[in-house]
Structure formats: C-alpha cells, structure tokens
Design an enzyme around this catalytic site. Structure first.
Site, PDB file in Angstrom:
ATOM      1  N   ILE A  80      -8.177   5.544   0.069  1.00 15.46           N
ATOM      2  CA  ILE A  80      -7.652   6.391   1.152  1.00 15.46           C
ATOM      3  C   ILE A  80      -6.160   6.574   0.901  1.00 15.46           C
ATOM      4  CG2 ILE A  80      -7.382   6.581   3.666  1.00 15.46           C
ATOM      5  CD1 ILE A  80     -10.291   6.563   2.650  1.00 15.46           C
ATOM      6  N   ASP A 121      -7.492  14.965   5.493  1.00 18.52           N
ATOM      7  CA  ASP A 121      -6.422  14.812   6.500  1.00 18.52           C
ATOM      8  C   ASP A 121      -6.139  13.308   6.635  1.00 18.52           C
ATOM      9  OD1 ASP A 121      -8.459  15.304   9.523  1.00 18.52           O
ATOM     10  OD2 ASP A 121      -8.444  13.718   8.001  1.00 18.52           O
ATOM     11  N   ASN A 150     -11.560  16.937  -1.009  1.00 15.25           N
ATOM     12  CA  ASN A 150     -12.425  15.798  -1.337  1.00 15.25           C
ATOM     13  C   ASN A 150     -13.878  16.227  -1.290  1.00 15.25           C
ATOM     14  OD1 ASN A 150     -13.157  12.956  -1.732  1.00 15.25           O
ATOM     15  ND2 ASN A 150     -13.785  12.978   0.413  1.00 15.25           N
ATOM     16  N   THR A 151     -14.701  15.579  -2.077  1.00 14.91           N
ATOM     17  CA  THR A 151     -16.141  15.794  -1.987  1.00 14.91           C
ATOM     18  C   THR A 151     -16.783  14.492  -1.540  1.00 14.91           C
ATOM     19  OG1 THR A 151     -18.147  16.410  -3.159  1.00 14.91           O
ATOM     20  CG2 THR A 151     -16.437  15.335  -4.478  1.00 14.91           C
ATOM     21  N   HIS A 152     -17.689  14.606  -0.555  1.00 18.52           N
ATOM     22  CA  HIS A 152     -18.314  13.413   0.034  1.00 18.52           C
ATOM     23  C   HIS A 152     -19.831  13.581  -0.025  1.00 18.52           C
ATOM     24  CE1 HIS A 152     -18.720   9.917   2.619  1.00 18.52           C
ATOM     25  NE2 HIS A 152     -19.576  10.596   3.363  1.00 18.52           N
ATOM     26  N   ARG A 202       0.848  -1.204   0.000  1.00 19.15           N
ATOM     27  CA  ARG A 202       0.000   0.000   0.000  1.00 19.15           C
ATOM     28  C   ARG A 202       0.881   1.252   0.000  1.00 19.15           C
ATOM     29  NH1 ARG A 202      -5.780   0.650  -0.348  1.00 19.15           N
ATOM     30  NH2 ARG A 202      -6.059   2.880  -0.073  1.00 19.15           N
TER      31      ARG A 202
HETATM   32  C1  GRF Z   1     -19.679  11.480  -5.795  1.00 17.14           C
HETATM   33  O1  GRF Z   1     -20.984  11.613  -5.215  1.00 17.14           O
HETATM   34  C2  GRF Z   1     -18.640  11.477  -4.712  1.00 17.14           C
HETATM   35  O2  GRF Z   1     -18.965  12.305  -3.610  1.00 17.14           O
HETATM   36  C3  GRF Z   1     -18.693  10.032  -4.271  1.00 17.14           C
HETATM   37  O3  GRF Z   1     -18.833   9.300  -5.465  1.00 17.14           O
HETATM   38  C4  GRF Z   1     -19.499  10.106  -6.413  1.00 17.14           C
HETATM   39  C5  GRF Z   1     -18.609  10.177  -7.624  1.00 17.14           C
HETATM   40  O4  GRF Z   1     -19.391  10.580  -8.675  1.00 17.14           O
HETATM   41  N1  GRF Z   1     -17.489   9.668  -3.563  1.00 17.14           N
HETATM   42  P1  GRF Z   1     -18.672  10.960 -10.087  1.00 17.14           P
HETATM   43  O5  GRF Z   1     -17.639   9.878 -10.356  1.00 17.14           O
HETATM   44  O6  GRF Z   1     -18.035  12.309  -9.893  1.00 17.14           O
HETATM   45  O7  GRF Z   1     -19.807  10.958 -11.055  1.00 17.14           O
END
Ligand code: GRF
Length: 202
Positions: free
Chosen positions: A94, A143, A109-111, A67
């Site tokens: 990760i 983080d 990151n977007t969650h 890893r």
């Molecule tokens: C997004 O909702 C992201 O937050 C999550 O997976 C999805 C990815 O969508 N981790 P895409 O690949 O950008 O269409």
C-alpha cells in the site's frame, strides 16, 4: 505516454502490457513501458522486465528506517522515469502520502475481484470462501484507501464448483490481462477525467 509498472510477483500482467506495446508499437498503443519497479527482488516480474531490456528498480521496506521513508524512496525512484501513468500490476504494497501526492490521479491498480467486494491481499480466496457465484477483476485508480479508488473497468468471471484458489485466480487473470491492456491503452491514447467516483475516458 510513459508508463512505469510496479510488480511483486510473476508479472503476467506486466507481460501482457509488454506484448501489447510490442505488437501494436508504442505510437499505436499510446504508451511505452519505460521502467519496472518492485518491492522485492528475485521475482519473475523483474526477470520479464530485464528480458525486455527495461530498467528496473527495487524498493524494499526493510531497507528503510520507516514506512514513510520507503514510500518516499519508491516515489523518487518512480519519478526518475518521468511517467505519465503508473500501473500497479500485482504490486503488493500500500503506497503512502508521498507517492499519492506525486502520482494520485494517474496511478492505476488491477485487483482480482469485483470491488467493492473482496478488497485486500486475498480477493480470490475471499470470494471463493464466501461462495460467490461470480467474481472477476477491477481496474481502478488508486486513492488513499485499500482498493477503494474510482473504478475504471471490471470483468466478470464465473466461479466453478471444482475451483480452488489457484484455478480461479488463473481464470481471472486471463480476463484481467486483457482488461488491463485495454484500459491502459485507452487512458493513454484518449486521456480521461476523474469526476468523483466516475472515470470518463474521452
Ligand atoms: C494479479 O491477479 C493482481 O490482480 C493480483 O496479483 C496478481 C498478480 O499477477 N494483485 P502477476 O504478477 O501480474 O502475474
């Protein structure tokens, strides 16, 4: 500013960033995407990058002894493009110490949930199963935890009685794409400071 975007799937968040830069122009938006990286090949996210004429790279865990080797390879592949900001847009791995040593503080990151609720790989499914009445999305700095870094912005999405995971996720993604485009542009244009858990965008 130079952006590298990391993807693992359909890449609709990546596409939203590509469209925003194309529409405003890199100077007005404040950034341009210089490369797209992934942890697997054969995904729509990479096809979107190729259609946009961008360089791509793939770092698969199974191609490395361990890893840490993968983490180092990902960091080196990313660093080759000299990014000012790295964006994880649906990147489902990760990252480790090496990557954070190089890009911590400029890795976003977007969650698809309202952190700290429902972190991890199934945020949409977990919120639905829990019976949450509102959920949403969070854009945050990465983080050394899982979805635990300082929050930059969030968007709220109502949960509907008839929702299943994919319907709810699609509705979250509509908000998420706009939030990510707005946040990345502001970080790039205005500059920012991270003060503990607070993010201040100038
Ligand atoms: C997004 O909702 C992201 O937050 C999550 O997976 C999805 C990815 O969508 N981790 P895409 O690949 O950008 O269409």
């Amino acid at each position: 500013k130079r952006l590298v975007v990391l993807v693992s799937g359909s890449g609709t968040n990546l596409q939203a960033l590509l469209d925003a830069v194309a529409e405003a122009g890199p100077a007005a938006y404040g950034a341009e995407i210089v490369a797209v990286g992934a942890d697997r090949d054969g995904i729509e996210g990479l096809a979107r990058a190729e259609r946009a004429g961008l360089p791509t790279f793939v770092c698969k865990v199974k191609d490395h002894a361990g890893r840490d080797d993968w983490d180092r390879a990902l960091a080196e592949a990313t660093a080759a493009y000299e990014p000012d900001l790295v964006v994880s847009a649906g990147f489902m791995k990760i990252v480790g110490k090496e990557f954070l040593a190089r890009f911590g503080g400029r890795f976003v990151n977007t969650h698809p949930a309202l952190l700290p609720s429902f972190p991890g790989a199934h945020g949409v499914r977990d919120a639905l199963a829990y019976g949450a009445r509102v959920t949403g999305c969070t854009v945050h700095f990465v983080d050394d935890g899982v979805d635990t870094g300082p929050i930059i912005a969030q968007g709220v999405v109502e949960v509907r009685d008839e929702d299943d995971e994919s319907a709810l996720h699609e509705r979250i993604k509509e908000v998420e794409r706009r939030l990510l485009v707005d946040v990345v542009g502001r970080l790039a244009r205005n500059g920012y400071r991270i003060e503990g858990r607070k993010v201040v965008i100038q």
